[in-house]
Design an enzyme around this catalytic site. Sequence first.
Site, PDB file in Angstrom:
ATOM      1  N   TYR A   1      12.142   7.734   0.829  1.00 32.97           N
ATOM      2  CA  TYR A   1      11.788   6.832  -0.282  1.00 32.97           C
ATOM      3  C   TYR A   1      12.507   7.144  -1.587  1.00 32.97           C
ATOM      4  O   TYR A   1      12.371   6.399  -2.559  1.00 32.97           O
ATOM      5  CB  TYR A   1      10.267   6.845  -0.485  1.00 32.97           C
ATOM      6  CG  TYR A   1       9.526   6.429   0.761  1.00 32.97           C
ATOM      7  CD1 TYR A   1       9.727   5.161   1.309  1.00 32.97           C
ATOM      8  CD2 TYR A   1       8.638   7.295   1.409  1.00 32.97           C
ATOM      9  CE1 TYR A   1       9.068   4.769   2.472  1.00 32.97           C
ATOM     10  CE2 TYR A   1       7.974   6.908   2.570  1.00 32.97           C
ATOM     11  CZ  TYR A   1       8.193   5.645   3.088  1.00 32.97           C
ATOM     12  OH  TYR A   1       7.550   5.249   4.233  1.00 32.97           O
TER      13      TYR A   1
ATOM     14  N   ARG B   1      13.703   4.320  11.833  1.00 30.05           N
ATOM     15  CA  ARG B   1      12.540   5.228  11.858  1.00 30.05           C
ATOM     16  C   ARG B   1      11.716   5.012  13.135  1.00 30.05           C
ATOM     17  O   ARG B   1      12.247   4.548  14.134  1.00 30.05           O
ATOM     18  CB  ARG B   1      11.722   5.005  10.585  1.00 30.05           C
ATOM     19  CG  ARG B   1      12.555   5.280   9.322  1.00 30.05           C
ATOM     20  CD  ARG B   1      11.769   5.069   8.053  1.00 30.05           C
ATOM     21  NE  ARG B   1      10.634   5.977   7.978  1.00 30.05           N
ATOM     22  CZ  ARG B   1       9.648   5.832   7.075  1.00 30.05           C
ATOM     23  NH1 ARG B   1       9.670   4.832   6.206  1.00 30.05           N
ATOM     24  NH2 ARG B   1       8.652   6.698   7.050  1.00 30.05           N
TER      25      ARG B   1
ATOM     26  N   GLU C   1      12.529  -9.846   1.360  1.00 30.57           N
ATOM     27  CA  GLU C   1      11.788  -8.658   1.811  1.00 30.57           C
ATOM     28  C   GLU C   1      12.620  -7.424   1.446  1.00 30.57           C
ATOM     29  O   GLU C   1      13.834  -7.419   1.677  1.00 30.57           O
ATOM     30  CB  GLU C   1      11.614  -8.752   3.334  1.00 30.57           C
ATOM     31  CG  GLU C   1      10.966  -7.536   3.973  1.00 30.57           C
ATOM     32  CD  GLU C   1      11.003  -7.597   5.510  1.00 30.57           C
ATOM     33  OE1 GLU C   1      11.666  -8.508   6.083  1.00 30.57           O
ATOM     34  OE2 GLU C   1      10.385  -6.713   6.136  1.00 30.57           O
TER      35      GLU C   1
ATOM     36  N   ALA D   1       3.265  -0.808   4.622  1.00 29.31           N
ATOM     37  CA  ALA D   1       2.731  -0.747   6.002  1.00 29.31           C
ATOM     38  C   ALA D   1       2.320  -2.115   6.530  1.00 29.31           C
ATOM     39  O   ALA D   1       2.405  -2.373   7.741  1.00 29.31           O
ATOM     40  CB  ALA D   1       1.545   0.210   6.046  1.00 29.31           C
TER      41      ALA D   1
ATOM     42  N   PRO E   1       0.777  -1.227   0.000  1.00 31.86           N
ATOM     43  CA  PRO E   1       0.000   0.000   0.000  1.00 31.86           C
ATOM     44  C   PRO E   1       0.821   1.297   0.000  1.00 31.86           C
ATOM     45  O   PRO E   1       1.867   1.370   0.653  1.00 31.86           O
ATOM     46  CB  PRO E   1      -0.827  -0.086   1.288  1.00 31.86           C
ATOM     47  CG  PRO E   1      -0.136  -1.091   2.128  1.00 31.86           C
ATOM     48  CD  PRO E   1       0.525  -2.056   1.183  1.00 31.86           C
ATOM     49  N   ASN E   2       0.310   2.237  -0.743  1.00 31.83           N
ATOM     50  CA  ASN E   2       0.838   3.614  -0.825  1.00 31.83           C
ATOM     51  C   ASN E   2       2.130   3.744  -1.634  1.00 31.83           C
ATOM     52  O   ASN E   2       2.599   4.857  -1.848  1.00 31.83           O
ATOM     53  CB  ASN E   2       1.029   4.234   0.573  1.00 31.83           C
ATOM     54  CG  ASN E   2      -0.266   4.258   1.343  1.00 31.83           C
ATOM     55  OD1 ASN E   2      -1.260   4.763   0.838  1.00 31.83           O
ATOM     56  ND2 ASN E   2      -0.292   3.693   2.522  1.00 31.83           N
TER      57      ASN E   2
ATOM     58  N   SER F   1      13.195   2.543   2.452  1.00 36.06           N
ATOM     59  CA  SER F   1      13.793   3.195   3.623  1.00 36.06           C
ATOM     60  C   SER F   1      14.355   2.121   4.557  1.00 36.06           C
ATOM     61  O   SER F   1      14.205   0.925   4.285  1.00 36.06           O
ATOM     62  CB  SER F   1      12.724   4.014   4.364  1.00 36.06           C
ATOM     63  OG  SER F   1      11.764   3.142   4.952  1.00 36.06           O
TER      64      SER F   1
ATOM     65  N   HIS G   1      12.746  -2.951   1.451  1.00 34.96           N
ATOM     66  CA  HIS G   1      12.187  -1.645   1.813  1.00 34.96           C
ATOM     67  C   HIS G   1      13.061  -0.567   1.206  1.00 34.96           C
ATOM     68  O   HIS G   1      14.294  -0.691   1.201  1.00 34.96           O
ATOM     69  CB  HIS G   1      12.153  -1.468   3.336  1.00 34.96           C
ATOM     70  CG  HIS G   1      11.305  -2.491   4.009  1.00 34.96           C
ATOM     71  ND1 HIS G   1       9.931  -2.419   3.994  1.00 34.96           N
ATOM     72  CD2 HIS G   1      11.628  -3.639   4.652  1.00 34.96           C
ATOM     73  CE1 HIS G   1       9.436  -3.465   4.627  1.00 34.96           C
ATOM     74  NE2 HIS G   1      10.447  -4.231   5.029  1.00 34.96           N
TER      75      HIS G   1
ATOM     76  N   ARG H   1       5.164  10.998  -1.317  1.00 29.16           N
ATOM     77  CA  ARG H   1       5.734  10.567  -0.028  1.00 29.16           C
ATOM     78  C   ARG H   1       7.103  11.207   0.220  1.00 29.16           C
ATOM     79  O   ARG H   1       7.690  11.807  -0.678  1.00 29.16           O
ATOM     80  CB  ARG H   1       5.779   9.042   0.029  1.00 29.16           C
ATOM     81  CG  ARG H   1       4.360   8.465  -0.103  1.00 29.16           C
ATOM     82  CD  ARG H   1       4.304   6.993   0.134  1.00 29.16           C
ATOM     83  NE  ARG H   1       4.405   6.666   1.559  1.00 29.16           N
ATOM     84  CZ  ARG H   1       4.465   5.422   2.011  1.00 29.16           C
ATOM     85  NH1 ARG H   1       4.446   4.404   1.167  1.00 29.16           N
ATOM     86  NH2 ARG H   1       4.548   5.193   3.305  1.00 29.16           N
TER      87      ARG H   1
ATOM     88  N   ASN I   1       7.919  -5.918  -1.095  1.00 31.51           N
ATOM     89  CA  ASN I   1       7.872  -4.764  -0.204  1.00 31.51           C
ATOM     90  C   ASN I   1       6.430  -4.666   0.317  1.00 31.51           C
ATOM     91  O   ASN I   1       5.566  -4.103  -0.367  1.00 31.51           O
ATOM     92  CB  ASN I   1       8.262  -3.478  -0.932  1.00 31.51           C
ATOM     93  CG  ASN I   1       8.318  -2.296   0.019  1.00 31.51           C
ATOM     94  OD1 ASN I   1       7.822  -2.376   1.145  1.00 31.51           O
ATOM     95  ND2 ASN I   1       8.905  -1.193  -0.424  1.00 31.51           N
TER      96      ASN I   1
END
Length: 150
Positions: free
Chosen positions: A26, A110, A101, A80, A13-14, A105, A103, A21, A77
């Site tokens: 990112y 974070r 997996e 969330a 998502p997103n 970031s 990401h 963003r 990825n």
Amino acid sequence: MSSSATILVLNGPNLSRLDLREKSHYGDLDYPQLHKFIEDSARELELSVDIRQSDDEATLIGWLHEAADKSQPVIFNPAAFTHYSVGIRDAAVLLRAPLIEVHLSNPLAREEFRHTSMISGVASGTIAGFKQDSYRLALIAMKELRRKTQ
Ligand code: DQA
């Protein structure tokens, strides 16, 4: 993993709205540019990829089931969903080929709620924090896993 298996690259998502963003986390690419970057990286590495994005948990779970049925390797990825989806983790457990997996970031650098990953424990490995290069590094890792298991 068969040498010709297309790698399924799933984005949660997103990620389709990277244009909106935080670039500091990112990177500078919008989603169509990220898609092209992954495609170009795969071509250079002589890998075949099928890249998909959804904001919907059920759709992502359906794609993981498809990959499990086909023994297809997955670069994922979960965005969330990484941090709380037991449903996605349970579907990831069904995979029979490697799961990496990724990401953009580094979630561990974070907020604390991003420090938990439901996926890391069932993945072959995790690559995070290199912006779009996380995907390129995941493709390289997948190629290396393939070479070792052939
Ligand atoms: C992300 C990190 C997640 O914490 C976040 O919810 C995302 C993107 C990343 O690629 O850095 O949406 O998975």
